[in-house]
Design an enzyme around this catalytic site. Structure first.
Site, mmCIF file in Angstrom:
data_model
loop_
_atom_site.group_PDB
_atom_site.id
_atom_site.type_symbol
_atom_site.label_atom_id
_atom_site.label_comp_id
_atom_site.label_asym_id
_atom_site.label_seq_id
_atom_site.Cartn_x
_atom_site.Cartn_y
_atom_site.Cartn_z
ATOM 1 N N ASN A 50 29.247 2.873 22.816
ATOM 2 C CA ASN A 50 28.078 3.574 23.386
ATOM 3 C C ASN A 50 28.370 4.638 24.094
ATOM 4 O O ASN A 50 29.389 4.680 25.062
ATOM 5 C CB ASN A 50 27.203 2.640 24.023
ATOM 6 N N VAL A 51 27.654 5.710 23.983
ATOM 7 C CA VAL A 51 27.722 6.933 24.932
ATOM 8 C C VAL A 51 26.236 7.271 25.558
ATOM 9 O O VAL A 51 25.409 7.520 24.785
ATOM 10 C CB VAL A 51 28.097 8.179 24.023
ATOM 11 N N GLU A 52 26.168 6.691 26.939
ATOM 12 C CA GLU A 52 24.849 7.148 27.564
ATOM 13 C C GLU A 52 24.764 8.410 27.864
ATOM 14 O O GLU A 52 25.591 9.287 28.072
ATOM 15 C CB GLU A 52 24.856 6.110 28.818
ATOM 16 N N CYS B 267 23.984 4.354 20.814
ATOM 17 C CA CYS B 267 24.286 3.041 20.795
ATOM 18 C C CYS B 267 25.754 3.247 19.945
ATOM 19 O O CYS B 267 25.995 4.079 19.145
ATOM 20 C CB CYS B 267 23.582 2.217 19.942
ATOM 21 N N GLU C 260 26.787 1.657 17.348
ATOM 22 C CA GLU C 260 26.650 1.748 15.971
ATOM 23 C C GLU C 260 26.307 3.189 15.295
ATOM 24 O O GLU C 260 26.638 3.389 14.474
ATOM 25 C CB GLU C 260 25.609 0.796 15.431
ATOM 26 N N CYS D 243 21.260 -3.929 17.919
ATOM 27 C CA CYS D 243 19.769 -3.611 18.070
ATOM 28 C C CYS D 243 19.063 -3.124 16.842
ATOM 29 O O CYS D 243 19.491 -3.025 15.931
ATOM 30 C CB CYS D 243 19.384 -2.807 19.368
ATOM 31 N N CYS E 88 19.737 0.004 15.444
ATOM 32 C CA CYS E 88 21.182 0.104 14.684
ATOM 33 C C CYS E 88 20.943 -0.794 13.423
ATOM 34 O O CYS E 88 21.983 -0.469 12.720
ATOM 35 C CB CYS E 88 22.074 -0.352 16.035
HETATM 36 N N1 THU Z 1 23.634 -0.831 22.909
HETATM 37 C C1 THU Z 1 24.524 -0.555 21.811
HETATM 38 O O1 THU Z 1 25.449 0.322 22.160
HETATM 39 N N2 THU Z 1 24.473 -1.020 20.787
HETATM 40 C C2 THU Z 1 23.580 -1.871 20.542
HETATM 41 O O2 THU Z 1 23.252 -2.546 19.422
HETATM 42 C C3 THU Z 1 22.663 -2.507 21.773
HETATM 43 C C4 THU Z 1 22.553 -1.678 22.958
HETATM 44 C C5 THU Z 1 23.983 -0.228 24.244
HETATM 45 C C6 THU Z 1 22.912 0.808 24.350
HETATM 46 C C7 THU Z 1 23.042 1.098 25.986
HETATM 47 O O3 THU Z 1 24.109 1.942 26.388
HETATM 48 C C8 THU Z 1 23.556 -0.464 26.319
HETATM 49 O O4 THU Z 1 23.943 -1.024 25.063
HETATM 50 C C9 THU Z 1 22.590 -1.370 27.081
HETATM 51 O O5 THU Z 1 21.610 -1.327 26.420
#
Ligand code: THU
Length: 135
Positions: free
Chosen positions: A48-50, A59, A61, A92, A95
């Site tokens: 994940n890259v916020e 996310c 994925e 999620c 994704c």
């Molecule tokens: N996140 C993912 O990378 N994939 C998912 O399927 C669920 C959530 C990440 C997004 C965010 O950076 C962190 O988890 C918290 O929600």
């Protein structure tokens, strides 16, 4: 790689954990790593890259499917996702849709409830085939 060949889940788990270590998650402090096996035997992964604009977060994925496309494309046979502790994480909803687009027939997803098919984790999905109905 033949569809019937067994999936090396340990290798996928290791790739997901390695990907998770690259996560950029300063806001949620919830690193995620995802890895998948392609039909031709490659392992692709993502973290994940916020973003300071929280809603723009990618996310793991999302990064994975970008890497899939950038490294030869193809379809996914098996998928594994982990949280920061290395525990299996369910993708999620958004994704699941991203993964659905690139699923091989009978694509397997490692879930907290064992191995499931993509169709089980996203039943009655909207997919590319539905776009044809209005053309
Ligand atoms: N996140 C993912 O990378 N994939 C998912 O399927 C669920 C959530 C990440 C997004 C965010 O950076 C962190 O988890 C918290 O929600």
């Amino acid at each position: 790689m033949d569809q019937a060949q067994t999936v090396d889940w340990a290798a996928l788990e290791a790739a997901a954990v390695a990907a998770m270590k690259n996560a950029y998650a300063p806001y949620s402090k919830f690193p995620v790593g995802a890895a998948a096996l392609t039909r031709d035997g490659r392992i692709v992964s993502g973290c994940n890259v916020e973003n300071a604009s929280y809603g723009l977060t990618l996310c793991a994925e999302c990064v994975l499917v970008g890497n899939l496309q950038m490294t030869g494309g193809g379809l996914l046979r098996a998928f594994y996702c982990v949280d920061g502790a290395g525990n299996i994480l369910m993708p999620c909803g958004r994704c699941r849709q991203l993964l659905y687009e690139f699923r091989a027939p009978d694509m397997q997803v490692r879930t907290t409830q064992g191995i499931k098919t993509m169709d089980q984790v996203l039943p009655d999905a909207f997919g590319p085939e539905h776009l044809k109905e209005t053309r």
